[in-house]
Design an enzyme around this catalytic site. Structure first.
Site, mmCIF file in Angstrom:
data_model
loop_
_atom_site.group_PDB
_atom_site.id
_atom_site.type_symbol
_atom_site.label_atom_id
_atom_site.label_comp_id
_atom_site.label_asym_id
_atom_site.label_seq_id
_atom_site.Cartn_x
_atom_site.Cartn_y
_atom_site.Cartn_z
ATOM 1 N N SER A 149 -2.827 21.296 3.842
ATOM 2 C CA SER A 149 -4.461 20.810 4.100
ATOM 3 C C SER A 149 -5.497 21.780 3.362
ATOM 4 O O SER A 149 -5.379 22.633 2.440
ATOM 5 C CB SER A 149 -4.650 21.577 5.669
ATOM 6 O OG SER A 149 -5.751 21.411 6.228
ATOM 7 N N TYR A 162 -3.249 29.237 9.650
ATOM 8 C CA TYR A 162 -3.432 27.895 9.858
ATOM 9 C C TYR A 162 -3.060 27.744 7.959
ATOM 10 O O TYR A 162 -2.747 27.626 7.528
ATOM 11 C CB TYR A 162 -4.022 26.660 10.239
ATOM 12 C CG TYR A 162 -3.856 25.242 9.768
ATOM 13 C CD1 TYR A 162 -2.572 24.681 10.503
ATOM 14 C CD2 TYR A 162 -4.840 24.842 9.532
ATOM 15 C CE1 TYR A 162 -2.230 23.475 10.039
ATOM 16 C CE2 TYR A 162 -4.673 23.155 9.125
ATOM 17 C CZ TYR A 162 -3.524 22.614 9.866
ATOM 18 O OH TYR A 162 -4.025 21.291 9.279
#
Length: 250
Positions: A149, A162
Site C-alpha cells: 500500500s 497497517y
C-alpha cells in the site's frame, strides 16, 4: 464442501490469490484468468463472495476453486497448502493480497488491533509464501507478487499497524527476491494508492481526490493489470521492485 482441485489442467498455469472474495483480490483473480491462469481463490469467511469470484473466473475462460483458510493461522494454512500440493502439479504465481484494517490512533491502539493487522498481512506472507517458494525452487520458476500500500511508503494517520505491516511486506519481499532470483523466481510488490473498494466506501471521497494528482480514485482492475504483467514473461527481468499504482501520490 470445497471445490475439487482434480479438474485442473496440467497444460495451463495455476495462480493462488489470497483474499480474493472481493475488491482488488477478485479483480486480480479475474485478470489472471483472462491471461490463461487457473485460479485458486482463497477467502477467510466470505464464501459467497468467493463463489462470485469463481463465477467471474469461469466466465473469463478458465477454471478455479474456492479454498477457505486463514492465512494468519500457520497450521491452517499449512493444511490447506498440503491439500493443494497433493492435487496440483505446481503453483506458477502466488499473489499475497489478504489483509485487513483496524484503524486507530497509535497511542490508543489496543494490542489485538495491532496483532490482527500484522498477523494477516505479514505473518500471512510468511505462512503462505515460504511453503510455495519451496515448490517453486524445485521447478526453478515462479512469480510472487504481494499487495502492499502507499501507506507502507508514506505512512498514514491512524494506520500505524497497517503501515507497519505493508512496509514489512516490502522489506521482506525485497529480501526474498535477492535470495531466489538466481533460481528463476521473481518476487515483486504492488503498492496501490486509494482504490475504489469497500475499504474506503465510507471515506470522504472528494477530500481524498484532492490528495491525488490525477484527481480520481483508482479501480481494482488497474491494480490487477500490473499484477498480471509482473506474473508474465514480459516482466522476465523485473524482481525486487515496488510498483506504485497511486495516481501520482508518491
Amino acid at each position: 464442501m470445497e471445490n475439487t482441485l482434480s479438474g485442473f489442467s496440467d497444460q495451463l498455469p495455476i495462480a493462488l490469490v489470497t483474499g480474493a472474495s472481493k475488491g482488488i483480490g477478485r479483480a486480480i483473480a479475474v485478470e489472471m484468468a483472462r491471461s490463461g491462469y487457473q485460479v485458486i481463490i482463497n477467502y477467510l469467511s466470505d464464501r459467497s463472495g468467493a463463489e462470485e469470484t469463481l463465477a467471474a473466473v469461469r466466465a473469463s475462460g478458465t477454471d478455479g476453486i474456492c479454498l477457505g483458510f486463514n492465512v494468519a493461522d500457520e497450521a491452517e494454512t499449512q493444511a490447506a497448502l498440503e491439500k493443494i500440493f497433493a492435487l496440483c502439479p505446481r503453483i506458477d504465481a502466488l499473489i499475497n493480497n489478504a489483509g485487513r484494517v483496524a484503524d486507530e490512533l497509535f497511542i490508543m491502539m489496543r494490542p489485538e488491533k495491532w496483532r490482527s493487522v500484522i498477523d494477516t498481512t505479514l505473518q500471512g506472507f510468511y505462512n503462505v509464501t515460504r511453503p510455495v517458494l519451496e515448490k517453486m525452487v524445485v521447478k526453478k520458476k515462479g512469480a510472487v507478487i504481494s499487495i502492499a500500500s502507499v501507506a507502507g511508503i508514506m505512512g498514514n494517520r491512524g494506520q500505524a499497524n497497517y503501515a507497519a505491516a505493508k512496509a514489512g511486506l516490502i522489506g521482506a519481499s525485497r529480501s526474498v527476491a535477492a535470495e531466489v532470483g538466481r533460481l528463476g523466481i521473481r518476487v515483486n510488490v504492488v503498492a496501490p494508492g486509494l482504490i475504489r473498494t469497500d475499504m474506503i466506501k465510507d471515506a470522504p471521497i472528494q477530500n481524498i481526490k484532492a490528495m491525488i494528482p490525477m484527481a480520481r480514485l483508482g479501480e481494482p482492475e488497474e491494480v490487477a493489470r500490473i499484477v498480471r504483467f509482473l506474473c508474465s514473461d514480459d516482466a522476465s527481468y523485473v524482481t525486487g521492485q515496488v510498483i506504485g499504482v497511486n495516481g501520482g501520490m508518491v
